[in-house]
Design a protein around this motif. Structure first.
Motif, mmCIF file in Angstrom:
data_model
loop_
_atom_site.group_PDB
_atom_site.id
_atom_site.type_symbol
_atom_site.label_atom_id
_atom_site.label_comp_id
_atom_site.label_asym_id
_atom_site.label_seq_id
_atom_site.Cartn_x
_atom_site.Cartn_y
_atom_site.Cartn_z
ATOM 1 N N THR A 26 -8.328 -2.590 -0.549
ATOM 2 C CA THR A 26 -7.622 -2.902 -1.818
ATOM 3 C C THR A 26 -7.569 -4.171 -2.315
ATOM 4 O O THR A 26 -8.001 -4.594 -3.495
ATOM 5 C CB THR A 26 -6.229 -2.123 -2.006
ATOM 6 O OG1 THR A 26 -6.585 -0.737 -1.702
ATOM 7 C CG2 THR A 26 -5.712 -2.046 -3.251
ATOM 8 N N ILE A 62 -0.041 -4.837 3.630
ATOM 9 C CA ILE A 62 -0.983 -3.976 4.143
ATOM 10 C C ILE A 62 -1.320 -4.051 5.464
ATOM 11 O O ILE A 62 -1.828 -5.197 5.674
ATOM 12 C CB ILE A 62 -2.011 -3.862 3.174
ATOM 13 C CG1 ILE A 62 -1.691 -3.369 1.860
ATOM 14 C CG2 ILE A 62 -3.173 -2.921 3.484
ATOM 15 C CD1 ILE A 62 -2.787 -3.297 0.694
ATOM 16 N N LYS A 72 -11.058 5.212 -4.071
ATOM 17 C CA LYS A 72 -11.817 3.821 -4.329
ATOM 18 C C LYS A 72 -13.136 4.187 -4.707
ATOM 19 O O LYS A 72 -13.616 3.336 -5.466
ATOM 20 C CB LYS A 72 -11.827 3.216 -2.807
ATOM 21 C CG LYS A 72 -10.397 2.812 -2.248
ATOM 22 C CD LYS A 72 -9.649 1.861 -3.130
ATOM 23 C CE LYS A 72 -8.324 1.762 -2.595
ATOM 24 N NZ LYS A 72 -7.431 1.059 -3.595
ATOM 25 N N ALA A 98 0.923 -1.109 -0.070
ATOM 26 C CA ALA A 98 -0.049 -0.007 0.252
ATOM 27 C C ALA A 98 0.849 1.484 0.189
ATOM 28 O O ALA A 98 0.679 2.072 0.806
ATOM 29 C CB ALA A 98 -0.847 -0.015 1.334
ATOM 30 N N GLY A 141 -2.580 7.322 0.562
ATOM 31 C CA GLY A 141 -1.804 5.994 1.396
ATOM 32 C C GLY A 141 -1.633 6.452 2.646
ATOM 33 O O GLY A 141 -1.421 7.697 2.994
ATOM 34 N N SER A 142 -1.473 5.669 3.592
ATOM 35 C CA SER A 142 -1.491 6.001 5.021
ATOM 36 C C SER A 142 -0.007 6.144 5.544
ATOM 37 O O SER A 142 0.417 6.683 6.421
ATOM 38 C CB SER A 142 -1.957 4.722 5.943
ATOM 39 O OG SER A 142 -1.196 3.524 5.626
ATOM 40 N N LYS A 193 -6.643 10.675 4.093
ATOM 41 C CA LYS A 193 -5.918 9.654 3.934
ATOM 42 C C LYS A 193 -6.406 8.545 4.476
ATOM 43 O O LYS A 193 -7.178 8.516 5.361
ATOM 44 C CB LYS A 193 -4.407 9.758 4.483
ATOM 45 C CG LYS A 193 -3.593 10.797 3.548
ATOM 46 C CD LYS A 193 -1.972 11.071 4.319
ATOM 47 C CE LYS A 193 -0.926 11.816 3.635
ATOM 48 N NZ LYS A 193 -0.631 11.004 2.215
ATOM 49 N N GLU A 253 -7.102 0.483 3.752
ATOM 50 C CA GLU A 253 -6.415 0.278 2.669
ATOM 51 C C GLU A 253 -6.393 -1.220 2.299
ATOM 52 O O GLU A 253 -6.210 -1.704 1.301
ATOM 53 C CB GLU A 253 -4.749 0.585 3.000
ATOM 54 C CG GLU A 253 -4.367 2.025 2.781
ATOM 55 C CD GLU A 253 -2.978 2.355 3.081
ATOM 56 O OE1 GLU A 253 -2.569 3.107 2.397
ATOM 57 O OE2 GLU A 253 -2.610 1.689 4.068
#
Length: 918
Positions: A245, A291, A188, A180, A734-735, A236, A242
């Motif tokens: 995904t 992730i 998304k 990720a 993204g984190s 974020k 995440e």
């Protein structure tokens, strides 16, 4: 963006004065179906924009036309400019400067929408082309030309004989690890709309009349929604978010697609016996994930988060397996008279009754004379109990679940119901073998320095803080091992056993991890089993990798794992940091050398080696076609197993569409098999030796040139000014932070991903090629380099990837970005090297312009180029205005936010247009 103090100046006119509206000789007509789809989508988008605001449509058309005119000469170097007094790019700059901030944002969104639609049209064409090729396959031929696995396996049989080919087939493993990283610049919410548009485009050729009209109406709805939806998320995503995904790809593609991959190979190899005898294709696809478990530089990934993500993955795959099992059970309506149950099946039924008469009674009511069906329905109910954590009924492991399914399979086979034994039931077994009860194998990662600091803290203050409080990070490090142990106990050792150490520099770093793993638990029996994987990523570490490994295998815990696993060992190589550390040419050669030396070392110790390739989608991070990369690997470095990271736009591109996912997996699996063929091994070995002197010369010269650039005073702050580095860090995509907690004054801790991503956004792609041009110029032996390009897979793959990267650069736009930095010396270095690299790459491949002989890829890039140019000009003008007015303190907070939003919209659009930017 209207800004009276910031209009285009005379100097800028010189920067952008090139390009004509002339069509280049390399342009070819698009295939009819692709042209139809692209025209359709553009027509609908224009209608949508016109409905939204006629003036917006007018600006969109004008900017599009200007950019198309400006792009023509960029791809037609052999032509003279028939209209020297006209310049489309200059007109595009003037148009952008003359509109409001609000309209600039809408234009950026419109062009971004176009890229999403263009990507879908190309994807739809590729799918249709694959279907057409499939329809033309001769079923009596020895191999299926569409399914590369069959060709690879046939070649293995020819070169090595059936027995050795079968042995290699059973070892086959493809292990993509989904990550990720902050490069997937697409929301998304946008992905959902993209997928629906894709479905509508795919079904159009089958429709007519009112159904076709309804299809078009729905296309209008989705494209209108796509434009009206902000490409930039409000915040974020968290690591838990995440993980969606993977779940999205799992649901829409992988869960149902993977059995089809296995089945396609079986169908070809077994012929008419396929589906009536035991399968020959192993469950070779083993997905992994970082992730929610990769905490290197990401403070948002905690032990609690890892537990939550693991639980999310487990519950979801159990739910999908339950559904699939219930479907198989409901359709397994074979009666006991026609298909008598085996003694083994009756024994399993008795065991199920002892476990829960409630479940068996319910199954008996549904299928009183269908024992196979009854057993499978109870199996499905036990999976449901596993989600609920019902200790009396739940499966303790996926192996136990698979064992029950195989009892049913054997009973059906013994009853001469082979089609039922090896049909949908086999697909279910393959799904269970592939995804287990964990869906993906979670891999934990942390920086070596973090472990060393945690141990220092414990030694100073005591494990329980007896001599003072431990640092919060030390608690977190210990909790990480407890989380790993918890996941293992719940889902089995496969669910989480790998622990990767970033920046491994010595065996001590591996010892540190094993020590922390022990310290985290009060009782030895609770300590989880872990495989500690060294990650070598910087040039010095790659060069010292064999010496480091020699010390690592002396560690008692490592020796114990080698003994327990049959001498299996995994080593990871980092393509990203090595490229940023040494430059792309040196990194490529250093990685190849490291793989060769590590493979020889492993062979000398009888170690069954798996090399884990930390590659990105971008060329500067080891990107490019995965199958070609596999075939270029040194002898002994693959061993029928290929493992790599998949991230950014690459995940959606490779696995978003089921047909293209099948094609990708088959292609990589074929290369992984074929890499062991004697002919491939011989070629790689001989050509590596033959061109060793050339490689050494290119390596030294390119490395020196790269270090000269990075060593120029104040390079790092200049880089952050001439690219949207700062703004990329603000993207809610993204984190993970773009930097490891440092400022822009140093490159040392800057993540490689934004380093590569930012250069791509500036249309320079420096991370992919810088230094190669100088190296070729100094080597100055074109004949040798051309022969190497023809004969040496590593060099040809490297040069082809750079040619693709060069094709996505644009010197005119690059100059606009470089002008932001007010450093003529650095700008000239970059532009000179770009020109030199372009010249030599084209000479080596024998092209007059980039991708001249790669018609499909070249055409795709040329079609996109004008639209990317429009967004790039919008982005660089916004950066120029923002930075100049910020320096003068002319902007309010809200005005700054408007500029940032515009820039982020263009970042998202350029990423969609350029694609492999991750």
């Amino acid at each position: 963006m209207a800004d009276n103090n910031d209009q285009i100046k005379a100097a800028d006119a010189g920067i952008v004065s090139s390009g004509t509206g002339t069509k280049g000789p390399e342009e070819r007509d698009l295939p009819d179906s692709l042209k139809y789809d692209m025209d359709l989508c553009l027509r609908i988008l224009r209608d949508v924009l016109g409905e939204f605001d006629p003036k917006l449509l007018e600006s969109f058309d004008d900017l599009r036309q200007n950019a198309v005119e400006a792009s023509a000469e960029h791809f037609s170097d052999v032509l003279k400019d028939p209209h020297p007094d006209e310049d489309g790019l200059e007109k595009a700059v003037a148009l952008i400067d003359g509109i409001s901030m609000h309209d600039s944002q809408l234009l950026a969104r419109a062009f971004t929408t176009y890229f999403h639609l263009a990507n879908l049209c190309e994807e739809n064409y590729r799918v249709a082309a694959l279907h057409k090729r499939e329809a033309e396959v001769d079923l009596n031929a020895a191999t299926d030309p569409v399914n590369e696995m069959t060709g690879a396996y046939h070649q293995l049989i020819d070169e090595m004989g059936p027995a050795k080919a079968e042995e290699l087939r059973e070892k086959l493993e493809f292990h993509p690890v989904f990550t990720a990283h902050p490069t997937e610049a697409r929301r998304k919410a946008v992905e959902g709309k993209i997928r629906r548009v894709a479905e509508l485009l795919e079904e159009r050729p089958k429709l007519g009349g009112s159904d076709l009209e309804e299809n078009e109406r729905r296309l209008y709805n989705e494209i209108d929604a796509l434009f009206r939806t902000s490409p930039i998320g409000l915040k974020k995503p968290t690591p838990v978010e995440e993980s969606d995904t993977i779940i999205d790809i799992f649901d829409n593609t992988l869960f149902d697609t993977i059995p089809k991959v296995y089945r396609r190979f079986d169908d070809w190899i077994l012929g008419k016996k396929a589906g009536r005898v035991a399968p020959v294709c192993p469950a070779f696809f083993h997905p992994g994930s970082w992730i929610g478990s990769d905490r290197d530089g990401n403070p948002n990934v905690t032990a609690k988060v890892s537990r939550m993500v693991a639980r999310k993955f487990t519950d979801h795959v159990l739910f999908k397996l339950e559904q699939a099992t219930r479907t198989v059970g409901k359709n397994l309506t074979v009666e006991s008279e026609t298909t008598p149950p085996s003694a083994e099946l009756l024994s399993l039924w008795s065991h199920q009754k002892e476990m829960s008469e409630r479940l068996t009674d319910k199954a008996s009511v549904i299928s009183s004379r269908e024992p196979h069906r009854s057993v499978v329905l109870v199996i499905a109910d036990r999976l449901h109990a596993s989600i609920l954590r019902d200790a009396d009924l739940m499966y303790k492991s996926c192996d136990e679940f698979i064992a029950d399914l195989k009892v049913v399979q054997r009973s059906l086979a013994e009853a001469n119901a082979a089609r039922h034994a090896y049909g949908p039931l086999q697909d279910l077994i393959w799904q269970a073998q592939t995804f287990g009860f964990h869906m993906v194998e979670m891999e934990f990662r942390q920086h070596s320095v973090v472990h060393a600091r945690a141990l220092e803290d414990i030694r100073e203050h005591g494990l329980h803080g007896e001599r003072g409080d431990l640092q919060p990070m030390t608690h977190e490090v210990l909790d990480t091992f407890r989380a790993l142990g918890s996941i293992q106990r719940r889902n089995g050792i496969k669910a989480a056993r790998r622990y990767i150490i970033s920046f491994t520099k010595s065996a001590q770093h591996v010892k540190d991890v094993f020590e922390l793993n022990r310290l985290a638990f009060a009782h030895p029996q609770d300590v989880p089993t872990i495989d500690v994987i060294p990650l070598f990523e910087q040039l010095e570490d790659l060069e010292n990798s064999v010496d480091t490994l020699e010390e690592i295998i002396k560690i008692p815990e490592v020796q114990a794992r080698l003994k327990a696993t049959g001498n299996k060992m995994e080593v990871m190589l980092g393509y990203s940091d090595s490229s940023k550390d040494a430059g792309p040419t040196s990194a490529t050669l250093a990685l190849h050398s490291a793989q060769e030396r590590i493979a020889k070392w492993a062979l000398s110790h009888d170690i069954d080696l798996t090399l884990f390739h930390g590659r990105g989608g971008a060329v500067g991070r080891g990107g490019g076609p995965a199958n070609r990369a596999v075939l270029a690997q040194p002898v002994g470095s693959v061993n029928c197993r290929f493992k790599l990271t998949e991230q950014g736009e690459v995940i959606f591109a490779r696995y978003g569409n089921p047909i293209l996912a099948i094609r990708h997996i088959e292609s990589v699996a074929a290369a992984t098999l074929l890499q062991s063929a004697p002919s491939v091994e011989k070629r790689n070995t001989e050509m590596t030796q033959k061109y060793a002197k050339m490689a050494a010369a290119l390596n030294e010269a390119s490395h020196n040139r790269f270090l000269d650039l990075l060593g120029t005073p104040d390079f790092a702050p200049w880089f952050s000014i001439v690219t949207p580095l700062t703004e990329v860090g603000l993207l809610p995509i993204g984190s993970r932070p773009a930097k490891r907690g440092i400022g822009a004054k140093s490159l040392d801790d800057l993540r490689t991903i934004p380093w590569v991503f930012s250069w791509a956004q500036a249309r320079i792609n420096l991370a992919a090629w810088y230094g190669l041009g100088t190296a070729c110029e100094q080597f100055n032996d074109l004949d040798t380099m051309r022969k190497a390009y023809e004969e040496w897979p590593l060099f040809s793959t490297f040069i082809d990837n750079i040619e693709m990267s060069i094709a996505k650069t644009d010197e005119r736009i690059a100059k606009m970005y470089l002008a932001l930095g007010d450093r003529d010396d650095l700008s000239q270095k970059v532009l000179d090297e770009m020109d030199l690299t372009r010249k030599w790459v084209l000479k080596i491949v024998g092209d007059k312009w980039p991708l001249q002989h790669r018609h499909v890829l070249g055409q795709a890039i040329r079609i996109r180029s004008p639209y990317v140019d429009a967004l790039s000009v919008t982005q660089v003008r916004a950066l120029r205005s923002l930075r100049r007015r910020n320096d003068k303190e002319e902007l309010s907070t809200s005005q700054q936010a408007e500029f940032i939003y515009l820039i982020l919209c263009t970042v998202s659009g350029v990423a969609a247009g350029l694609q492999n930017t991750g």
